[in-house]
Design a protein around this motif. Sequence first.
Motif, PDB file in Angstrom:
ATOM      1  N   LYS A  32       0.867  -1.240   0.113  1.00 31.58           N
ATOM      2  CA  LYS A  32       0.000  -0.018  -0.144  1.00 31.58           C
ATOM      3  C   LYS A  32       0.839   1.290   0.138  1.00 31.58           C
ATOM      4  O   LYS A  32       0.521   2.308  -0.579  1.00 31.58           O
ATOM      5  CB  LYS A  32      -0.952  -0.027   1.232  1.00 31.58           C
ATOM      6  N   TYR A  36       0.743   4.224  -2.795  1.00 29.33           N
ATOM      7  CA  TYR A  36       0.558   5.718  -2.556  1.00 29.33           C
ATOM      8  C   TYR A  36       1.569   6.449  -3.020  1.00 29.33           C
ATOM      9  O   TYR A  36       1.380   7.840  -3.354  1.00 29.33           O
ATOM     10  CB  TYR A  36       0.330   5.793  -0.840  1.00 29.33           C
ATOM     11  N   ASP A  60      -6.137   0.026  -2.006  1.00 27.13           N
ATOM     12  CA  ASP A  60      -6.512  -1.021  -0.951  1.00 27.13           C
ATOM     13  C   ASP A  60      -6.529  -2.494  -1.411  1.00 27.13           C
ATOM     14  O   ASP A  60      -6.979  -3.519  -0.678  1.00 27.13           O
ATOM     15  CB  ASP A  60      -7.836  -0.253  -0.483  1.00 27.13           C
ATOM     16  N   ASN A  97      -1.693   1.769   9.017  1.00 22.14           N
ATOM     17  CA  ASN A  97      -2.475   2.221   8.261  1.00 22.14           C
ATOM     18  C   ASN A  97      -2.945   3.649   8.240  1.00 22.14           C
ATOM     19  O   ASN A  97      -3.129   4.505   7.234  1.00 22.14           O
ATOM     20  CB  ASN A  97      -3.632   1.387   7.981  1.00 22.14           C
ATOM     21  N   THR A  98      -3.435   4.328   9.448  1.00 24.05           N
ATOM     22  CA  THR A  98      -3.704   5.408   9.746  1.00 24.05           C
ATOM     23  C   THR A  98      -2.571   6.300   9.398  1.00 24.05           C
ATOM     24  O   THR A  98      -3.065   7.468   8.871  1.00 24.05           O
ATOM     25  CB  THR A  98      -4.219   5.520  11.346  1.00 24.05           C
ATOM     26  N   GLU A 101      -2.944   6.746   5.679  1.00 26.21           N
ATOM     27  CA  GLU A 101      -3.860   7.298   5.317  1.00 26.21           C
ATOM     28  C   GLU A 101      -3.830   9.064   5.450  1.00 26.21           C
ATOM     29  O   GLU A 101      -4.457   9.836   4.751  1.00 26.21           O
ATOM     30  CB  GLU A 101      -5.203   6.857   6.031  1.00 26.21           C
ATOM     31  N   TYR A 135     -12.137  12.640   3.025  1.00 27.16           N
ATOM     32  CA  TYR A 135     -10.855  13.114   3.481  1.00 27.16           C
ATOM     33  C   TYR A 135     -11.272  14.215   4.266  1.00 27.16           C
ATOM     34  O   TYR A 135     -10.580  14.803   5.202  1.00 27.16           O
ATOM     35  CB  TYR A 135     -10.145  13.637   2.103  1.00 27.16           C
ATOM     36  N   LYS A 151      -5.771  12.202  13.882  1.00 28.86           N
ATOM     37  CA  LYS A 151      -4.845  11.052  13.725  1.00 28.86           C
ATOM     38  C   LYS A 151      -4.809   9.972  14.956  1.00 28.86           C
ATOM     39  O   LYS A 151      -4.995   8.809  14.703  1.00 28.86           O
ATOM     40  CB  LYS A 151      -3.384  11.305  13.082  1.00 28.86           C
TER      41      LYS A 151
END
Length: 661
Positions: A32, A36, A60, A97-98, A101, A135, A151
């Motif tokens: 991932k 990105y 994903d 993952n946070t 993102e 978002y 976050k």
Amino acid sequence: MRRKQYNKSDFLWTQWNAHDINLAVHQYLDTKQKRYADIKALPKEQRTFANTILALEAADYTVVDGVTCVDFLMHVSPKKLVRETAKKAVDFFLEKNTELEFDEGLYRALKEYAVKKEKLSGEHKKLFDDMLRNYRRMGFGLPTRQQNRLKTITKKLNVLSVQFSKTINDYENSITITQQEAKGLPTSYLTNLRKNKRGQYIVTTSYPDFFTFMKYCSNAKEREKLAHVFFQKGGKQNLFLLKKIISLRNERARLLGYKHHGDFQTEIKMAKSAERAFRFVEDLIKKLRTKTREDISLLTQLKRTHTGDQSVKLAYHDLLFYITKHKKETLDLDDTLLREYFPAERVITGMLDLYSKLFSVTFKRVKRFPLWHKDVQLFSIQNKDSKEIIAYFALDLFPRSGKYGHYAAFNVIHGRQAFPRKEYITPVASMIGNFSKPSKQHPSLLSHNEVETFFHEFGHVMHQTLTKACYASQSGSNTARDFVEAPSQMLENWIWDKNILRNLSGHYQNPRKKIPENVLDNLVASRNHMSGYFEMRQLVLALFDLKAHTTNTIQNLPKLFSDLGVKYIGIEITPKTSLFPAGFGHMAGYSAGYYGYMWAKVYAQDMFTCFERSGLLNASTGKEYRTRILEKGSSMDEVLLVTSFLKRSSTNKAFLRSLGL
């Protein structure tokens, strides 16, 4: 479009050990991160829908499939080490993952594409609009300090929610009873119970043990004892976690400009606001107050007659016992005898035959594929006009230590178009149940209520596997949470039809022996038996959930639930020592959304009117339903989906009629 065909190697994840799980999760994160990085590296003038919006969506793909498999093993693996490792791996993935993102570079890429104002339509426009909104809901556009706090909150909520759910799954408690104390309990039930060294029966808090015991045990003190340990599920640890979760949810909502978490959650649902959800619940409460009072009055009088004490009050541990007794006395219905006509294998066969006719598909048992437990059955789904396999699903129907303790359908592999290949990723789903296990004396026997639950959960499986949605985020049951239950709730109606029940039933000793006609008549007539109490209890749960997430200073969650029960049902529905919210698993996933069960039912009952008119096995109506509802997922707004199927706007008339109002 051609569907990807699976072989045994595609199910090897079911055999993963601790090392495999940890290795896989790290590989998914690396994959991932690289995807990105490629998106962010593009010059803004080269941005297109495919290399930015679609790329963000597809970043994903395979990653989520793999992590979903790990999460699934956390709920179903018979090996404690695998479950514990999976839990830690999911926690680790969610944290990392946070970090991935919450990347300003990704948001910048999205905005660079947005300024081009390309004309989009259909599911492509919905994907773009939802992505922009998501978002914003992550806090992009806020000052850096607030965004960093968001976050941190997201990371904490991910960990705490997984821990909350796992604590419930891991909860094991029991009481012991002697043969004398087991009065009223069916012999078939006692046969399945384990015994301790002193020869006493061990009654656990698992669903099959608990609910049968509460319905049939005539010993009120023992019912009270079991209810006490049942309502300790989750423990004080989960109660503490839940308060922390709710506090963090509300903090996040306020940082984003919402009044509370209720408004934050309902914004992306059909209700659109907590105020509208409250109005919906409170309006139904008003409509059901009279019937609820009548139900509780009948049960109270029955207890007084049964005990000979005209001053005795109805208690929480009496409810299921006297509801069962009242049903038997007024409708001559004995759930224990009814079970004999619903052996699990017969119900499975009859249900699959019904869905086959309704949706023009064929189900075939798949053998010799690796699975996580010997009790699990795997099936393929094919269109009747084609031999190509379009989906798979598994049935894991019996309880075991450490397994997910409720009933649910898990979307393991999400259906979607593979990019850039012109291939459709074949969905895989699994239904998890906790029906009574087969014994030496008889096969697994289901109550009529469990048959209804089976139809409901398998309705989710159909939603997940018959999808044709282009994007994974829009496929199957990835819909608004206050609509997701509607397709399943609609299919519950089938098990109240006499012809359907005849086809589903067959005595376990002689399959040709069907439910007697007089019993069948009484069974169908029982549909709204005590519906005032049962539906009001659902509304109390919904109101509790909404209040817990819209009031900033709730210290005593068990008391809030108890007070609402007394106010709207008329009696205490849990013990004074209850920790009930600690074991209410929906607080993890359905936060400020439990009202959605009743909300979705409005649409479910309205959609069912089409089958009432044409016939419950009308293949043409089934095809319309499959095409316009099941295959679409959330690629269209849910209101538009329903309108398309009904060919009119939806109303609540059928819903109110289904409640006996």
